[in-house]
Design an enzyme around this catalytic site. Structure first.
Site, PDB file in Angstrom:
ATOM      1  N   ARG A  44      -3.301   6.264   0.802  1.00 32.12           N
ATOM      2  CA  ARG A  44      -3.942   7.282   1.638  1.00 32.12           C
ATOM      3  C   ARG A  44      -3.041   8.005   2.631  1.00 32.12           C
ATOM      4  NH1 ARG A  44      -8.499   3.776   4.319  1.00 32.12           N
ATOM      5  NH2 ARG A  44      -6.800   2.231   4.244  1.00 32.12           N
ATOM      6  N   ARG A  76       0.816  -1.219   0.000  1.00 28.74           N
ATOM      7  CA  ARG A  76       0.000   0.000   0.000  1.00 28.74           C
ATOM      8  C   ARG A  76       0.849   1.269   0.000  1.00 28.74           C
ATOM      9  NH1 ARG A  76      -4.319  -1.813   4.573  1.00 28.74           N
ATOM     10  NH2 ARG A  76      -5.386  -3.442   3.412  1.00 28.74           N
ATOM     11  N   ASP A 106      -6.938  -2.221  -7.096  1.00 35.71           N
ATOM     12  CA  ASP A 106      -7.636  -2.798  -5.954  1.00 35.71           C
ATOM     13  C   ASP A 106      -7.972  -4.252  -6.272  1.00 35.71           C
ATOM     14  OD1 ASP A 106     -10.294  -3.344  -4.216  1.00 35.71           O
ATOM     15  OD2 ASP A 106      -9.169  -1.713  -3.302  1.00 35.71           O
ATOM     16  N   TYR A 165     -15.101 -11.213   0.407  1.00 35.82           N
ATOM     17  CA  TYR A 165     -15.743  -9.934   0.097  1.00 35.82           C
ATOM     18  C   TYR A 165     -17.047 -10.136  -0.664  1.00 35.82           C
ATOM     19  CZ  TYR A 165     -11.886  -6.972   1.642  1.00 35.82           C
ATOM     20  OH  TYR A 165     -10.949  -6.317   2.404  1.00 35.82           O
TER      21      TYR A 165
END
Length: 357
Positions: A34, A30, A79, A157
């Site tokens: 963010r 990652r 993703d 998911y």
């Protein structure tokens, strides 16, 4: 391939193959995302999946950490849930919540609703375009990593409809509907193989498969519902690339929480085994053997510590793993509220580490 610029820093690829390296290579799960203010600024202007689906934005986000840090690899910004999207499922990224699938699979009959087989070049072509563009924009500085979620993690998911603390709905399928579970896992495996192959064709120089939800499975379940599909992925990706006259690339398996099956993970065709922060380096080495590269595994929360503490913990990690067949990383993805300067300390400490002769 695509007339890509020659690779200047191949340290990561040499470590993956077990060759000697001058310094330990490091990248961070990652690393494009963010925690970086430049990413947050871009995200304020664009929907998350709009970024994933726009090659120019994908390249920009992928390159952001490369501009900031002395990293040894870039990982394409995408993703894992683009695969369920390709199968026809709706996936939304909700602020403060994360990914949400508003119409999850509630029973085995819902498998019939999936749009399969998948033409990945049609449904996920934007990923491949992003990889090719990014390879060119990297100008050979470092190799580019492609990735996919593993079948069990994707299945979670798709059934849970998002994140879960227990994965009880998905695990319910394993106990009540084992045959349907295998049917779904095989579908996901087939799509994943095609997806990873096309990433290499597009320019990915190393692949990682993320089994982020391995920790929810007991050893027996993991070895029935996860391991066989890893093996199929590693075998089929290499076979399909060979069939198309394309050289294979190193492949990493990262199964978070799978302490119980490290020996098997080292024996299913992957070149690199990623370790989470709870795994002990020398025990992992004893399990996977001397011919597999290990990757990891600093606790991501260690980056909340002081710079001195980060240096100390990083030194301990390096000493525990040793220099041979090793790629430095965190034991999971970097958290969004980490100070970017603390990540720099981690990276620079790895490259400055003095090995005793």
């Amino acid at each position: 391939m695509q007339d890509f610029p020659p690779l200047v820093n191949d340290t990561l690829l040499r470590a993956a193959r077990g060759d000697d390296v001058e310094r330990i290579p490091v990248w961070v799960m990652r690393q494009a995302g963010r925690y970086l203010p430049e990413f947050r600024a871009l995200r304020a202007e664009h929907n998350f999946f709009k970024i994933c689906q726009t090659p120019e934005l994908v390249a920009e986000v992928t390159l952001q950490p490369i501009r900031r840090y002395d990293l040894d690899a870039a990982i394409i910004f995408s993703d894992i849930l683009v695969v369920p999207q390709a199968l026809g499922m709706v996936v939304e990224m909700k602020p403060g919540v994360g990914p949400v699938l508003p119409e999850p699979l509630s029973s085995p009959s819902d498998i019939e609703k999936l749009k399969f087989p998948v033409d990945v070049k049609e449904k996920l072509g934007y990923v491949f375009e992003g990889i090719t563009l990014t390879r060119h924009k990297l100008e050979g500085k470092v190799p580019l990593i492609g990735f996919s979620g593993a079948p069990w993690t994707l299945m979670c998911y798709m059934i849970e409809g998002g994140g879960s603390k227990t994965m009880s709905k998905a695990k319910n399928w394993l106990y009540q509907h084992p045959n349907s579970s295998h049917e779904l896992l095989k579908i996901l495996t087939d799509v994943t193989v095609d997806y990873l192959v096309e990433q290499v064709i597009a320019g990915a120089q190393l692949l990682q498969v993320f089994e982020s939800n391995a920790e929810y499975l007991a050893r027996e379940q993991f070895e029935e519902f996860s391991i066989p599909y890893f093996k199929t992925i590693s075998e089929q990706v290499k076979k399909q690339l060979e069939k198309r006259g394309v050289e294979s690339v190193p492949m990493t398996i990262f199964a978070k929480g799978a302490h119980h099956s490290l020996k098997k993970l080292g024996n299913i065709g992957f070149d690199i085994v990623g370790l989470d922060w709870t795994m002990i380096p020398n025990e992992a080495r004893n399990q996977v053997g001397p011919h597999i590269t290990l990757q990891g595994n600093l606790d991501p929360c260690a980056l909340y510590g002081s710079k001195e503490a980060i240096k100390k913990l990083t030194h301990e990690m390096l000493s525990a793993f040793g220099k041979s067949r090793y790629i430095a990383n965190l034991g999971h993805g970097i958290y969004p509220d980490v100070d970017p300067e603390h990540l720099k300390v981690f990276i620079d400490t790895i490259h400055e580490y003095k090995w005793s002769t």
